[in-house]
Motif scaffolding. Structure first.
Motif, mmCIF file in Angstrom:
data_model
loop_
_atom_site.group_PDB
_atom_site.id
_atom_site.type_symbol
_atom_site.label_atom_id
_atom_site.label_comp_id
_atom_site.label_asym_id
_atom_site.label_seq_id
_atom_site.Cartn_x
_atom_site.Cartn_y
_atom_site.Cartn_z
ATOM 1 N N UNK A 70 1.456 81.206 69.468
ATOM 2 C CA UNK A 70 2.751 80.923 68.840
ATOM 3 C C UNK A 70 2.541 80.194 67.519
ATOM 4 N N UNK A 71 1.423 79.444 67.436
ATOM 5 C CA UNK A 71 1.221 78.505 66.324
ATOM 6 C C UNK A 71 -0.063 78.820 65.556
ATOM 7 N N UNK A 72 -0.294 78.026 64.483
ATOM 8 C CA UNK A 72 -1.471 78.146 63.604
ATOM 9 C C UNK A 72 -1.310 79.276 62.591
ATOM 10 N N UNK A 73 -1.998 79.100 61.476
ATOM 11 C CA UNK A 73 -2.021 80.041 60.345
ATOM 12 C C UNK A 73 -0.693 80.084 59.596
ATOM 13 N N UNK A 74 0.370 80.594 60.204
ATOM 14 C CA UNK A 74 1.670 80.544 59.549
ATOM 15 C C UNK A 74 2.148 79.105 59.461
ATOM 16 N N UNK A 75 2.890 78.771 58.393
ATOM 17 C CA UNK A 75 3.220 77.365 58.111
ATOM 18 C C UNK A 75 4.591 76.934 58.635
ATOM 19 N N UNK A 76 5.137 77.724 59.589
ATOM 20 C CA UNK A 76 6.396 77.336 60.239
ATOM 21 C C UNK A 76 6.187 77.301 61.756
ATOM 22 N N UNK A 77 5.007 76.793 62.151
ATOM 23 C CA UNK A 77 4.642 76.769 63.573
ATOM 24 C C UNK A 77 5.486 75.786 64.366
ATOM 25 N N UNK A 78 5.850 74.656 63.755
ATOM 26 C CA UNK A 78 6.687 73.673 64.450
ATOM 27 C C UNK A 78 8.035 74.301 64.793
ATOM 28 N N UNK A 79 8.602 75.044 63.828
ATOM 29 C CA UNK A 79 9.898 75.695 64.060
ATOM 30 C C UNK A 79 9.780 76.748 65.162
ATOM 31 N N UNK A 80 8.688 77.511 65.151
ATOM 32 C CA UNK A 80 8.481 78.547 66.175
ATOM 33 C C UNK A 80 8.397 77.915 67.565
ATOM 34 N N UNK A 81 7.545 76.900 67.710
ATOM 35 C CA UNK A 81 7.313 76.367 69.054
ATOM 36 C C UNK A 81 8.549 75.635 69.574
ATOM 37 N N UNK A 82 9.270 74.939 68.704
ATOM 38 C CA UNK A 82 10.494 74.262 69.176
ATOM 39 C C UNK A 82 11.565 75.278 69.571
ATOM 40 N N UNK A 83 11.649 76.399 68.834
ATOM 41 C CA UNK A 83 12.629 77.438 69.206
ATOM 42 C C UNK A 83 12.275 78.042 70.574
ATOM 43 N N UNK A 84 11.001 78.400 70.760
ATOM 44 C CA UNK A 84 10.596 79.018 72.037
ATOM 45 C C UNK A 84 10.778 78.041 73.199
ATOM 46 N N UNK A 85 10.360 76.784 73.000
ATOM 47 C CA UNK A 85 10.519 75.786 74.065
ATOM 48 C C UNK A 85 12.008 75.521 74.348
ATOM 49 N N UNK A 86 12.845 75.533 73.303
ATOM 50 C CA UNK A 86 14.280 75.281 73.511
ATOM 51 C C UNK A 86 14.908 76.384 74.361
ATOM 52 N N UNK A 87 14.519 77.648 74.104
ATOM 53 C CA UNK A 87 15.026 78.743 74.948
ATOM 54 C C UNK A 87 14.558 78.562 76.391
ATOM 55 N N UNK A 88 13.304 78.111 76.555
ATOM 56 C CA UNK A 88 12.779 77.868 77.912
ATOM 57 C C UNK A 88 13.620 76.807 78.622
#
Length: 486
Positions: free
Chosen positions: A260-278
């Motif tokens: 979900x994370x690393x390389x792309x520079x919006x990893x915090x946004x990605x992981x918080x969105x996925x965790x929020x849906x969970x």
């Protein structure tokens, strides 16, 4: 006229022509094509160190660091004074997190080119990284002495300033309205308050801790289920997936298959969105661990730096703990096996063996858990060494036997960039799906996701192109010296 090793003048000339074509392909980011052309040049003239070193850097661009190290090693065997050979091997070692080996190579570059300012700068950065690593090793607490950082956080005691205008969670429950507002704020580059970020990550941790290492998913007849591959911090492409295929819900469930994370520079946004849906609905979204959900990768490839910049040092520790709670594999309707990397170095591995893995740790460097996260398919039969230097490559016969022995029909995995966002291999029994289009803003690939509809669960693959994102480059938060090489 032939040389001692049987190479003729015309071979040498043809090899040079192929090298020039390969260089052009490399410049156009066509790395597979470049590797093929360098390989043809090497077949005609295998005593030219440049061809090996050039093929090494093409492998590096495809994250095939094991192959890059092999090629660069061959280059310096042919010409021990060829600085680029050491340089490229050092760069590949760095990408693998093998700082001490990298340091030796950069020291060698300095011996050969004492006045090269670029080599000196990289050597200094590498020395700093190795010093930091030694310091961290010295102060590291044994796992059994370590207290969970999650247990020390009380998000309810964190005040929200009256001027905060972003998304808010009322009470304990994450709602769809909150998730939509949060993603909209993220889209406009507005941060989430730390109180709510803590709440999401801690609630996700509780849910993930309670799941088994292998999760069984049931899709009822007439219903559908979507599997996505690596997203790698490409938040705006994640939003596009939800535009194309709908938001996660109990009627529209997803599995995100690691990285979900690393390389792309919006990893915090990605992981918080996925965790929020969970948190909103545990059965709306399933999450699998990838090889980048680990401390060593996050330290190098940007997630750690991004978390420190956008949240805090405490969150770095917290995410590391939560990543150790992620399941390792999923089985859909007892038919489809989904895992981030691939299969194993031994035959006879059963689903029950995967269920029994104690996954609450950083990924080890060998064994079932490592192979699940790191392995790749190969076109030939049997098993071979990994192009990445971790895990292994496995052939069609290995896939077929594993599926047969476990009464499964299909293996779905991610972990590798594909031009169309997916590739079907191993006589249709294996599908790779990768959901980060124009990976790292330079690969030009499409992304894809797979929709399965019960009862037949035939894969319906949807490819999509990259969408624009704010002008923050990939790897913007990555380790300083790694950015020097990208």
């Amino acid at each position: 006229m032939a040389s001692i090793d049987g190479t003729t003048n015309s071979d040498v000339e043809k090899a040079e022509e192929l090298k020039l074509l390969a260089n052009e392909a490399f410049k156009a980011h066509k790395y597979h094509q470049a590797i093929e052309l360098y390989t043809q040049a090497i077949e005609l003239n295998n005593q030219n160190a440049v061809y090996w070193a050039n093929r090494a850097i093409a492998h590096t661009r495809l994250e095939e660091y094991g192959s890059a190290v092999q090629d660069a090693t061959k280059a310096v065997e042919i010409d021990p004074r060829y600085s680029k050979g050491y340089y490229r091997r050092g760069a590949a070692y760095l990408a693998m997190g093998k700082f001490k080996e990298a340091l030796k190579d950069f020291q060698q570059v300095k011996r050969i080119c004492p006045n090269d300012p670029d080599a000196n700068r990289k050597l200094k950065e590498c020395e700093k990284a190795v010093q930091k690593l030694r310091f961290e090793e010295a102060i590291a607490v044994q796992d059994y002495d370590r207290h969970s950082v999650a247990d020390s956080i009380d998000y309810r005691s964190i005040d929200v300033e009256p001027q905060y205008a972003g998304a808010r969670i009322e009470g304990d429950n994450v709602t769809l309205d909150f998730v939509k507002k949060m993603m909209d704020d993220f889209k406009n580059q507005k941060p989430l308050h730390k109180r709510y970020a803590y709440q999401i990550v801690l609630q996700a941790r509780e849910m993930l801790r309670a799941t088994p290492s292998l999760v069984d998913i049931t899709v009822q007849n007439g219903d559908h289920f979507t599997v996505c591959g690596d997203v790698h911090g490409q938040f705006y492409d994640l939003l596009n997936i939800f535009e194309l295929n709908g938001l996660p819900s109990e009627e529209n469930p997803y599995l995100f298959n690691g990285d979900f994370v690393d390389r792309g520079s919006f990893s915090v946004e990605v992981i918080l969105a996925l965790f929020a849906f969970k948190c909103m609905s545990p059965s709306a979204i399933y999450l699998s661990r990838g090889n980048h959900e680990s401390k060593s990768m996050n330290k190098i490839y940007g997630f750690e730096g991004e978390v420190k910049s956008k949240l805090s040092d405490t969150f770095v520790e917290l995410f590391a703990e939560v990543f150790c709670c992620l399941p390792l594999a999923h089985v859909i309707n007892e038919k489809i096996f989904v895992v981030h990397g691939g299969l194993f170095s031994t035959d006879g591995v059963k689903i029950s063996d995967i269920r029994a893995i104690d996954r609450f740790c950083e990924p080890p460097e060998e064994g079932l858990m490592c192979e699940l996260l790191w392995s790749d398919p190969q076109p030939g039969l049997g098993r071979g060494p990994s192009k990445r230097g971790v895990g292994l490559s496995f052939g069609e016969d290995v896939t077929k036997r594993f599926l047969q022995e476990n009464n499964l029909e299909l293996l779905v995995r991610s972990h590798e960039v594909k031009d169309e966002g997916y590739e079907i291999e191993h006589d249709g029994r294996l599908i790779t799906v990768f959901s980060a289009p124009n990976y790292c803003d330079q690969m030009g690939n499409k992304g894809a996701f797979i929709r399965f509809k019960a009862p037949d669960l035939k894969p319906d693959i949807v490819s999509f192109s990259a969408v624009p994102h704010p002008d923050v480059k990939p790897m913007a938060y990555a380790n300083n010296f790694l950015r020097m090489f990208s």
